[in-house]
Write a protein that holds these residues in place. Structure first.
Motif, PDB file in Angstrom:
ATOM      1  N   ASN A  14      20.279 -47.774 -63.820  1.00  0.00           N
ATOM      2  CA  ASN A  14      21.559 -47.414 -63.218  1.00  0.00           C
ATOM      3  C   ASN A  14      21.849 -48.203 -61.948  1.00  0.00           C
ATOM      4  O   ASN A  14      23.022 -48.397 -61.601  1.00  0.00           O
ATOM      5  N   ASP A  15      20.813 -48.654 -61.258  1.00  0.00           N
ATOM      6  CA  ASP A  15      21.022 -49.568 -60.131  1.00  0.00           C
ATOM      7  C   ASP A  15      21.823 -50.776 -60.583  1.00  0.00           C
ATOM      8  O   ASP A  15      22.849 -51.136 -59.978  1.00  0.00           O
ATOM      9  N   PHE A  16      21.352 -51.398 -61.645  1.00  0.00           N
ATOM     10  CA  PHE A  16      21.998 -52.629 -62.121  1.00  0.00           C
ATOM     11  C   PHE A  16      23.347 -52.346 -62.787  1.00  0.00           C
ATOM     12  O   PHE A  16      24.281 -53.153 -62.663  1.00  0.00           O
ATOM     13  N   LEU A  17      23.467 -51.205 -63.479  1.00  0.00           N
ATOM     14  CA  LEU A  17      24.751 -50.858 -64.089  1.00  0.00           C
ATOM     15  C   LEU A  17      25.829 -50.619 -63.035  1.00  0.00           C
ATOM     16  O   LEU A  17      27.024 -50.808 -63.291  1.00  0.00           O
ATOM     17  N   GLN A  18      25.417 -50.213 -61.842  1.00  0.00           N
ATOM     18  CA  GLN A  18      26.352 -49.996 -60.743  1.00  0.00           C
ATOM     19  C   GLN A  18      26.529 -51.235 -59.878  1.00  0.00           C
ATOM     20  O   GLN A  18      27.252 -51.201 -58.882  1.00  0.00           O
ATOM     21  N   GLY A  19      25.852 -52.309 -60.249  1.00  0.00           N
ATOM     22  CA  GLY A  19      25.979 -53.551 -59.496  1.00  0.00           C
ATOM     23  C   GLY A  19      25.161 -53.603 -58.224  1.00  0.00           C
ATOM     24  O   GLY A  19      25.391 -54.462 -57.359  1.00  0.00           O
ATOM     25  N   LYS A  20      24.188 -52.712 -58.083  1.00  0.00           N
ATOM     26  CA  LYS A  20      23.337 -52.689 -56.889  1.00  0.00           C
ATOM     27  C   LYS A  20      22.089 -53.536 -57.155  1.00  0.00           C
ATOM     28  O   LYS A  20      20.996 -53.018 -57.393  1.00  0.00           O
ATOM     29  N   VAL A  21      22.268 -54.840 -57.117  1.00  0.00           N
ATOM     30  CA  VAL A  21      21.194 -55.761 -57.491  1.00  0.00           C
ATOM     31  C   VAL A  21      20.011 -55.674 -56.542  1.00  0.00           C
ATOM     32  O   VAL A  21      18.855 -55.590 -56.968  1.00  0.00           O
ATOM     33  N   SER A  22      20.276 -55.683 -55.242  1.00  0.00           N
ATOM     34  CA  SER A  22      19.200 -55.632 -54.256  1.00  0.00           C
ATOM     35  C   SER A  22      18.417 -54.324 -54.364  1.00  0.00           C
ATOM     36  O   SER A  22      17.180 -54.318 -54.347  1.00  0.00           O
ATOM     37  N   GLN A  23      19.138 -53.210 -54.497  1.00  0.00           N
ATOM     38  CA  GLN A  23      18.479 -51.910 -54.638  1.00  0.00           C
ATOM     39  C   GLN A  23      17.702 -51.846 -55.949  1.00  0.00           C
ATOM     40  O   GLN A  23      16.612 -51.277 -56.008  1.00  0.00           O
ATOM     41  N   ASP A  75      21.503 -42.003 -61.568  1.00  0.00           N
ATOM     42  CA  ASP A  75      21.505 -41.568 -62.961  1.00  0.00           C
ATOM     43  C   ASP A  75      22.816 -41.984 -63.609  1.00  0.00           C
ATOM     44  O   ASP A  75      23.702 -42.535 -62.955  1.00  0.00           O
ATOM     45  N   PHE A  76      22.942 -41.709 -64.900  1.00  0.00           N
ATOM     46  CA  PHE A  76      24.127 -42.154 -65.625  1.00  0.00           C
ATOM     47  C   PHE A  76      25.379 -41.387 -65.202  1.00  0.00           C
ATOM     48  O   PHE A  76      26.495 -41.900 -65.344  1.00  0.00           O
ATOM     49  N   GLY A  77      25.222 -40.173 -64.686  1.00  0.00           N
ATOM     50  CA  GLY A  77      26.370 -39.445 -64.162  1.00  0.00           C
ATOM     51  C   GLY A  77      26.984 -40.169 -62.987  1.00  0.00           C
ATOM     52  O   GLY A  77      28.210 -40.300 -62.874  1.00  0.00           O
ATOM     53  N   GLN A  78      26.132 -40.675 -62.086  1.00  0.00           N
ATOM     54  CA  GLN A  78      26.629 -41.439 -60.947  1.00  0.00           C
ATOM     55  C   GLN A  78      27.251 -42.758 -61.395  1.00  0.00           C
ATOM     56  O   GLN A  78      28.258 -43.199 -60.837  1.00  0.00           O
ATOM     57  N   THR A  79      26.650 -43.367 -62.416  1.00  0.00           N
ATOM     58  CA  THR A  79      27.191 -44.624 -62.926  1.00  0.00           C
ATOM     59  C   THR A  79      28.594 -44.420 -63.494  1.00  0.00           C
ATOM     60  O   THR A  79      29.505 -45.221 -63.228  1.00  0.00           O
ATOM     61  N   LEU A  80      28.791 -43.335 -64.249  1.00  0.00           N
ATOM     62  CA  LEU A  80      30.117 -43.053 -64.793  1.00  0.00           C
ATOM     63  C   LEU A  80      31.120 -42.815 -63.665  1.00  0.00           C
ATOM     64  O   LEU A  80      32.291 -43.212 -63.760  1.00  0.00           O
ATOM     65  N   ALA A  81      30.681 -42.159 -62.595  1.00  0.00           N
ATOM     66  CA  ALA A  81      31.565 -41.924 -61.451  1.00  0.00           C
ATOM     67  C   ALA A  81      31.984 -43.241 -60.815  1.00  0.00           C
ATOM     68  O   ALA A  81      33.151 -43.443 -60.462  1.00  0.00           O
ATOM     69  N   VAL A  82      31.024 -44.152 -60.663  1.00  0.00           N
ATOM     70  CA  VAL A  82      31.316 -45.469 -60.090  1.00  0.00           C
ATOM     71  C   VAL A  82      32.288 -46.237 -60.990  1.00  0.00           C
ATOM     72  O   VAL A  82      33.143 -46.981 -60.523  1.00  0.00           O
ATOM     73  N   TRP A  83      32.176 -46.023 -62.280  1.00  0.00           N
ATOM     74  CA  TRP A  83      33.068 -46.697 -63.235  1.00  0.00           C
ATOM     75  C   TRP A  83      34.440 -46.042 -63.310  1.00  0.00           C
ATOM     76  O   TRP A  83      35.300 -46.478 -64.076  1.00  0.00           O
ATOM     77  N   GLY A  84      34.654 -44.972 -62.552  1.00  0.00           N
ATOM     78  CA  GLY A  84      35.967 -44.354 -62.495  1.00  0.00           C
ATOM     79  C   GLY A  84      36.168 -43.142 -63.374  1.00  0.00           C
ATOM     80  O   GLY A  84      37.302 -42.656 -63.506  1.00  0.00           O
ATOM     81  N   VAL A  85      35.107 -42.619 -63.987  1.00  0.00           N
ATOM     82  CA  VAL A  85      35.235 -41.431 -64.827  1.00  0.00           C
ATOM     83  C   VAL A  85      35.299 -40.191 -63.938  1.00  0.00           C
ATOM     84  O   VAL A  85      34.436 -39.985 -63.082  1.00  0.00           O
TER      85      VAL A  85
END
Length: 336
Positions: A106-115, A149-159
């Motif tokens: 989920n780090d990478f799915l959210q674009g947080k490469v360094s994290q 987690d994937f819930g946070q990823t969906l939030a970042v994606w605008g869901v």
């Protein structure tokens, strides 16, 4: 202000406390209604757009309380009694490390490469030097973990978050997080090992005793306290801890009283908006179909609520019979 933790045993305690909520482990509170304080008049919490299924949710909450009181807590107490502290810590570390795979994805799915790179290093360190995560070596080396987690990823994606729900056994969630939890489980290797989830659940419940007792003793209405705390915790994670005063601005007095109040200022309310201008807790427009759906199918939810209410009653009857049997057995021993 509600201050969620990020990892290890503290995180497990917090999440379990919110999953089965406050009054689960204390026999003195067997209702989801606000506590009777005699002369103090406490208004019944009103349903809102975030919690359109409040009647149904309170029934599920009550069912989970009964399940925990008569089954989960006794099992967890037995586990805690026979398990040394160092072993409990090792089990907690092991399951936390397994979730590291989810965190990295989920780090990478959210674009947080360094994290993502940092969390990858943490996972590899604990998986090797830490003996499959039994020892948290990475924290000692200054490699602090993150919660993604994937819930946070969906939030970042605008869901949008959608309606708040309380599910049997699983506890509080939202439409977005509940759907995303399927992906979280699929990405966790422990899901595919029989019995692993049971051990993890017992361990987490054993670690959560203090947090559960605190909520039960402090909150006038544990259901409301749990709901607001859960929603704020999720919002805190979505925003990476940058601000936690979103739609709900909870201070100590409001949280203990089981009430939530609107954000104190327009600035605080503005922080509840995502970068694209949508409300991360779910705009009114996105929740309207959910509310309409609830109104269209009241009988289905009422029937489910009654079913779980009957199940809770059966738990209590079984407990009473066990107490009666135990008392008779003691009397027979004394006569001998």
């Amino acid at each position: 202000m509600f201050n969620p933790c990020n990892q290890g045993k503290s995180q497990a305690c917090l999440m379990w406390a919110m999953l089965f909520s406050g009054a689960l482990s204390v026999g003195g509170c067997a209702s989801t209604e606000p506590k009777d304080l005699g002369t103090t008049n406490i208004a019944e919490p009103k349903s809102n757009s975030v919690d359109p299924y409040e009647g149904f949710n309170r029934s599920m909450y009550s069912f989970n309380m009964g399940l925990d009181k008569y089954l989960l807590k006794p099992v967890a107490d037995g586990y805690k009694f026979i398990t040394p502290d160092f072993m409990e810590t090792g089990v907690t570390n092991f399951f936390t490390n397994l979730k590291g795979i989810n965190v990295v994805l989920n780090d990478f799915l959210q674009g947080k490469v360094s994290q993502g790179a940092s969390d990858t290093g943490r996972f590899l360190t604990n998986s090797t030097i830490g003996l499959l995560g039994l020892f948290d070596v990475a924290s000692g080396l200054g490699m602090q973990g993150n919660v993604e987690d994937f819930g946070q990823t969906l939030a970042v994606w605008g869901v949008a978050q959608g309606a708040y729900l309380v599910l049997p056994i699983l506890g509080p969630t939202t439409i977005r997080d509940g759907s995303a939890s399927i992906l979280d489980r699929a990405a966790n290797p422990g899901t595919y090992v029989p019995g692993t989830g049971i051990v993890e659940g017992i361990n987490d419940r054993a670690n959560a005793e203090g947090a559960l007792n605190f909520i039960d003793e402090a909150a006038l209405d544990p259901y409301v306290f749990t709901r607001e705390s859960f929603l704020q915790y999720r919002q805190y994670l979505v925003n990476d801890g940058k601000h936690s005063a979103e739609i709900y601005d909870i201070d100590v007095e409001d949280a203990i009283g089981g009430e939530a109040k609107p954000a104190k200022s327009e600035k605080a309310a503005d922080k509840a908006k995502s970068s694209n201008g949508s409300d991360l807790l779910g705009p009114q427009s996105s929740l309207k179909p959910v509310v309409d759906s609830a109104a269209a199918e009241p009988d289905a939810f009422d029937n489910m609520s009654r079913s779980f209410a009957r199940a809770e009653s059966q738990f209590e009857q079984a407990s009473a019979k066990m107490d009666e049997f135990s008392s008779k057995k003691k009397v027979r021993r004394k006569r001998r």
